[in-house]
Design an enzyme around this catalytic site. Structure first.
Site: not given
Ligand code: NAD
Ligand code: 2HG
Length: 524
Positions: A229, A258, A276
């Site tokens: 994360r 993000e 991601h």
């Protein structure tokens, strides 16, 4: 028909259990596209694109379950969900292998400069000396957070002849030994590792775990990876150590914001990134979609879920075993709440016999939910009952006893109020159902269901007949009547059940008789 909203991109094939269910109407739309219908959905399925905020939960008035097709639930307000009695589930196992493989791929790419070499060749360069790498063989890998992904990564690293050191405050030495890794303090891991990778959840304890101060303890030339994360490695601090050449390179799959835009890490050639992608494989997406689809369907149909964040997780077998007791305690709580018409300070429950071996925490949650439902104007269930009790200053606790009073199981609840204490005892008899066998120290035997009147009176001839006659005169049929007393001529009780609700006026007229002490209507 259950209304299910799938707000993020989740594998269609994996959603088959919900798409094929005849009692489910599934909508695939972003939250912003169905603003007017938000109050209609029973279930919401998300990945990481949708943030489940308190504001969204307020709009989704009918929502019962939020499912995260993946591991991290940091995009869901768990406290706000719990407060509203909304179950939050995730799919913790389905993407473990994909993420471990992705981390490994990032690590290999990082130390061999594969992304940079690729860009260079495509720019028509042939600069072999610029991309001299480092072997993984015999290097020290430091894994921070040794759960599902961390441990899968360790297996792969060991196959590459790396020495694996781990830091995880919740990992026992014996488990570390069994998994063949070296359990260290964070400082020791930082000092020994050539490559450090983080695999913790993002919590207040792990946010910025690797920061200016802790990164200063790493070896010069260390490589860092974050495929967990954004924010576990502080981005500003990492940029600083890259800038001064202390950190040799970094591989980053996840970012504090993000998609990243003005993130300083994007300016470094020695930083390789992916958007991601840890869980982005066909297999992982199918797994997590299937896991949450089955769980949501099970939940909507009244069955246990396999992975809940804010409810104890129960197997189907355990759930079936405790169900008679959760129904019983819900009713006991409801009776208590209506009999004890004053603020309560403490609820204590004692389990004896077969029930004592079951998941009593869950059964106690049902008791609290039955009790609180009659006191507050919002939906209470097993998810939010203990939180609401705490908010209202009600303490609660469980005890186990071996005194079954001759029954196979016994549940006794004692409620302490400001001026008095009230108790109720129930049992569940196989093939017969739930029974209340004692109320406020009076032995009795009634089925806790429907419309009831709980009458306290003096034990003297004619009272029972008078109540029967008064009700008969009003054309009210008594379905069942149970009586109890402690001693002859003392205080006694009647528990009457009816086929319909008894009006206030009827209760007031019954109260006129001098032998009647109190009458309490109970609705179950
Ligand atoms: N990049 C991706 O697409 C992707 C995919 C899946 C999971 N993830 C993320 O990867 C992370 C790990 O997932 P997992 O499934 O292995 O979780 P997990 O719960 O199995 O493991 C997490 C581990 O971190 C440990 N931990 C908790 N607090 C810690 C602390 N303060 N210091 C050190 N260790 C601590 C826990 O004890 C646990 O062993 C999560 O953040 C998850 O959201 C990312
Ligand atoms: O949905 C995704 O692709 C990301 C999932 C991942 O971050 C997780 O926490 O499971």
């Amino acid at each position: 028909m259950y209304e299910v909203l799938v707000a993020d991109s989740i594998s269609n094939e994996g959603l088959a259990p919900l798409l094929e269910a005849s009692n489910v109407n599934l909508t695939r739309k972003k939250v912003t596209e169905v603003e007017d219908l938000l109050h209609t959905y029973d279930a919401l399925l998300v990945r990481s694109a949708t943030t489940v905020t308190e504001d969204l939960l307020d709009k989704m008035k009918n929502l019962k379950i939020v499912a995260r097709a993946g591991v991290g639930v940091d995009n869901i307000d768990i406290e706000a969900s719990t407060k509203r009695g909304v179950v939050v589930i995730n799919a913790p196992n389905g993407n473990t292998i994909s993420t471990a493989e992705h981390t490994f791929a990032m690590m290999a790419s990082l130390v061999r400069h594969i992304p940079q070499g690729n860009i260079s060749v495509k720019s028509r360069e042939w600069n072999r000396s610029a991309f001299v790498g480092t072997e993984l063989n015999r290097k020290h890998l430091g894994i921070v957070g040794f759960g599902r992904i961390g441990s899968e990564l360790a297996k792969r690293a060991k196959a590459f002849n790396m020495t694996v050191h781990v830091y995880d405050p919740f990992l026992t030495t014996s488990r570390a030994e069994k998994l063949g890794v070296d359990l260290l303090s964070l400082d020791d891991l930082l000092a020994v590792a050539d490559i450090i990778t983080v695999h913790t959840p993002l919590t207040k304890d792990t946010k910025g775990l690797l920061n200016r101060e802790t990164l200063a303890k790493t070896k010069k030339g260390v490589y860092l990876l974050n495929c967990a994360r954004g924010g576990i490695i502080d981005e500003e601090a990492l940029a600083y150590y890259l800038e001064i050449g202390h950190v040799q390179g970094a591989a980053i799959d996840v970012f504090e914001v993000e998609p990243p835009t003005d993130n300083p890490l994007l300016n470094f050639d020695q930083v390789i990134t992916t958007p991601h992608l840890g869980a982005s494989t066909k297999e992982a997406q199918l797994n997590v979609a299937e896991d949450v689809a089955y769980d949501v369907l099970r939940f909507l149909e009244g069955n246990p879920v396999s992975s809940s964040i804010n409810l104890p997780t129960l197997s189907k077998d355990v759930f079936e075993k405790i169900q008679p007791f959760t129904s019983l305690t819900k009713q006991l709580g409801a009776v208590l709440s209506q009999c004890m018409k004053e603020p309560v300070q403490d609820i204590s429950v004692t389990y004896a016999g077969t029930v004592a071996d079951l998941e009593t925490t869950y059964i106690t949650r049902s008791l609290l939910s039955g009790f609180l439902t009659h006191r507050i104007d919002r939906s209470v269930n097993e998810v939010n009952a203990s939180m609401i009790a705490k908010e209202r200053g009600i303490t609660f606790g469980e005890k186990i006893s071996d005194n079954t009073q001759g029954y196979a199981n016994i549940i006794e609840v004692v409620v302490k109020g400001e001026s008095r204490t009230f108790s109720i005892t129930g049992t569940y008899i196989k093939d017969y159902g739930p029974r209340v066998i004692n109320i406020d120290s009076f032995d009795i035997d009634f089925y806790p269901e429907g419309h009831l009147l709980y009458i306290r009176h003096t034990d003297q001839p004619g009272v029972i007949g008078n109540v029967g006659k008064a009700l008969g005169d009003l054309d009210i049929n008594i379905a069942t009547m149970q009586v109890g007393r402690k001693q002859k001529g003392g205080e006694a009780i009647m528990m009457l059940t009816f086929d319909r609700l008894i009006e206030d006026a009827t209760i007031e007229s019954l109260k006129q008789a001098s032998e009647i002490v109190t009458i309490q209507r109970i609705e179950l």
